[in-house]
Design a protein around this motif. Structure first.
Motif, PDB file in Angstrom:
ATOM      1  N   UNK A  69     -29.972  13.877  33.598  1.00  0.00           N
ATOM      2  CA  UNK A  69     -30.477  12.997  32.544  1.00  0.00           C
ATOM      3  C   UNK A  69     -29.362  12.127  31.976  1.00  0.00           C
ATOM      4  N   UNK A  70     -28.165  12.678  31.820  1.00  0.00           N
ATOM      5  CA  UNK A  70     -27.035  11.909  31.307  1.00  0.00           C
ATOM      6  C   UNK A  70     -26.642  10.797  32.284  1.00  0.00           C
ATOM      7  N   UNK A  71     -26.633  11.104  33.579  1.00  0.00           N
ATOM      8  CA  UNK A  71     -26.318  10.069  34.568  1.00  0.00           C
ATOM      9  C   UNK A  71     -27.381   8.980  34.575  1.00  0.00           C
ATOM     10  N   UNK A  72     -28.658   9.383  34.482  1.00  0.00           N
ATOM     11  CA  UNK A  72     -29.739   8.402  34.469  1.00  0.00           C
ATOM     12  C   UNK A  72     -29.682   7.521  33.225  1.00  0.00           C
ATOM     13  N   UNK A  73     -29.081   8.031  32.150  1.00  0.00           N
ATOM     14  CA  UNK A  73     -28.907   7.253  30.926  1.00  0.00           C
ATOM     15  C   UNK A  73     -27.706   6.323  31.008  1.00  0.00           C
ATOM     16  N   UNK A  78     -20.881   7.552  31.241  1.00  0.00           N
ATOM     17  CA  UNK A  78     -19.729   7.700  32.140  1.00  0.00           C
ATOM     18  C   UNK A  78     -19.502   9.153  32.524  1.00  0.00           C
ATOM     19  N   UNK A  79     -18.730   9.340  33.589  1.00  0.00           N
ATOM     20  CA  UNK A  79     -18.539  10.678  34.164  1.00  0.00           C
ATOM     21  C   UNK A  79     -17.999  11.678  33.145  1.00  0.00           C
ATOM     22  N   UNK A  80     -17.058  11.237  32.299  1.00  0.00           N
ATOM     23  CA  UNK A  80     -16.474  12.165  31.328  1.00  0.00           C
ATOM     24  C   UNK A  80     -17.520  12.656  30.334  1.00  0.00           C
ATOM     25  N   UNK A 126     -19.220  16.460  29.567  1.00  0.00           N
ATOM     26  CA  UNK A 126     -19.361  17.062  28.240  1.00  0.00           C
ATOM     27  C   UNK A 126     -20.789  17.566  28.031  1.00  0.00           C
ATOM     28  N   UNK A 127     -21.763  16.777  28.456  1.00  0.00           N
ATOM     29  CA  UNK A 127     -23.161  17.190  28.350  1.00  0.00           C
ATOM     30  C   UNK A 127     -23.395  18.465  29.150  1.00  0.00           C
ATOM     31  N   UNK A 128     -22.889  18.487  30.383  1.00  0.00           N
ATOM     32  CA  UNK A 128     -23.092  19.641  31.262  1.00  0.00           C
ATOM     33  C   UNK A 128     -22.438  20.897  30.687  1.00  0.00           C
ATOM     34  N   UNK A 129     -21.225  20.746  30.157  1.00  0.00           N
ATOM     35  CA  UNK A 129     -20.505  21.899  29.609  1.00  0.00           C
ATOM     36  C   UNK A 129     -21.233  22.480  28.402  1.00  0.00           C
ATOM     37  N   UNK A 135     -26.487  16.244  20.660  1.00  0.00           N
ATOM     38  CA  UNK A 135     -26.943  14.875  20.948  1.00  0.00           C
ATOM     39  C   UNK A 135     -25.780  14.015  21.434  1.00  0.00           C
ATOM     40  N   UNK A 136     -26.092  13.168  22.414  1.00  0.00           N
ATOM     41  CA  UNK A 136     -25.142  12.197  22.928  1.00  0.00           C
ATOM     42  C   UNK A 136     -25.779  10.813  22.948  1.00  0.00           C
ATOM     43  N   UNK A 137     -24.955   9.786  22.702  1.00  0.00           N
ATOM     44  CA  UNK A 137     -25.426   8.417  22.720  1.00  0.00           C
ATOM     45  C   UNK A 137     -25.004   7.737  24.017  1.00  0.00           C
ATOM     46  N   UNK A 138     -25.917   6.962  24.593  1.00  0.00           N
ATOM     47  CA  UNK A 138     -25.588   6.200  25.780  1.00  0.00           C
ATOM     48  C   UNK A 138     -24.701   5.017  25.443  1.00  0.00           C
ATOM     49  N   UNK A 139     -24.091   4.448  26.468  1.00  0.00           N
ATOM     50  CA  UNK A 139     -23.228   3.296  26.259  1.00  0.00           C
ATOM     51  C   UNK A 139     -24.028   2.142  25.669  1.00  0.00           C
TER      52      UNK A 139
END
Length: 334
Positions: A24-28, A31-33, A37-40, A124-128
């Protein structure tokens, strides 16, 4: 809106949760870093559910340039949330390990826990390029597909145009792809024309013959500088309005469904209610029990709408049916 939910009961689910969140983070477009963080953080959340929780769910919810990961359970809950946030703190029966690290890895973090009842954690994480300013009203959701189904028959959408925000919940009849298609057909009308009146949106859903099944729907509409919320519903969704002073009201929908099966001429008419910065609107499908008491959980409404949605699904979801909770807040914490 898309998303994924996973019942977490064993160690095999930790890697599955990590994969869901990372994808989901990649689809959003993160960036890899940030994906790492999301995966961890997701791995840590899922690990805590395996080690310490009962009835654990891991939810991955992308929406409006934001990725929410929620871990929610039915107990045992935390006696001392502040202590549990300290690195290295662990007491049997609490979700203590790694919470401090999760908070550092996330852009935003929230936790709601009641000892003896359960815990919901939001990372929660924000996309670029996403807007980090809170939307008014704030909207979040959590959903879960019936066991054995790949698609959830419940759906939700928030769409904005011309100073109008329309939020909708749809529960397609039955389960699986047919129910999901019915819900998608209903919510697409909101996505395509969010500034239309609720009466017009329901009429369009009624006339839509693209789905082979009908759906129950609940719609709420907010207009800039207008201190009211408009509500219109068809079917058996549970809808509760909670005022800033703690008062609450159940908003009643018109019986029936929208779509191919008509409602014998019954017209769904919108109702208007006062709305301000401390108001909350809760809409959920019948996959979540309506036997929750807002007055007994007013402390939940000091939290992020996503946390509240996750708590409703985790603590009160039937876990044998499609389920979706949509939570709207006026903007300020109580």
């Amino acid at each position: 809106m898309s998303g994924a939910a996973l019942a977490v009961t064993g160690s095999v689910h930790v890697s599955q949760a990590r994969q869901l969140a990372a994808r989901a983070a990649r689809e959003a477009g993160m960036p890899a870093a940030r994906v790492e963080r999301v995966a961890l953080a997701t791995s840590e959340l899922a690990t805590n559910l395996v080690k310490y929780a009962t009835g654990g769910l891991l939810l991955v919810v992308p929406h409006e340039g934001v990725l929410d990961v929620l871990a929610t359970d039915r107990g045992p809950g935390m006696a001392h949330v502040t202590d549990s946030m300290r690195d290295g703190f662990s007491t049997t029966g609490t979700l203590g390990i790694g919470l401090g690290g999760i908070r550092r890895n996330a852009d935003e973090f929230d936790i709601y826990s009641r000892y003896g009842e359960g815990t919901t954690v939001l990372a929660r994480w924000f996309g670029e390029g996403s807007d980090r300013e809170p939307r008014i009203p704030g909207v979040a959701a959590a959903r879960y597909a019936a066991p054995g189904e790949m698609e959830c028959g419940d759906s939700w959408v928030v769409a904005r145009a011309g100073g109008v925000t329309t939020v909708a919940l749809s529960d397609g009849l039955g389960h699986g792809p047919g129910a999901a298609a019915a819900s998608a057909a209903a919510t697409e009308h909101v996505r395509a024309s969010p500034a239309s009146s609720l009466t017009a949106l329901v009429a369009a859903m009624d006339a839509d013959m693209t789905a082979h099944r009908g759906a129950t729907v609940a719609l709420a509409q907010f207009r800039e500088h207008d201190p009211t919320v408009l509500f219109c519903g068809v079917g058996n969704s549970t809808v509760r309005l909670i005022a800033g002073d703690g008062g609450h009201e159940t908003l009643v929908s018109t019986p029936g469904i929208v779509g191919r099966r008509q409602r014998s001429g019954r017209r769904a008419s919108p109702v208007a209610r006062p709305w301000d910065a401390r108001s909350w609107l809760i809409m959920h499908s019948d996959g979540i029990s309506q036997r929750w008491n807002a007055a007994e959980h007013l402390d939940a409404f000091e939290h992020d709408p996503a946390t509240v949605a996750g708590w409703l699904l985790g603590a009160h979801g039937r876990h044998r049916d499609d389920a979706c909770a949509v939570v709207v807040s006026g903007g300020e914490r109580m």
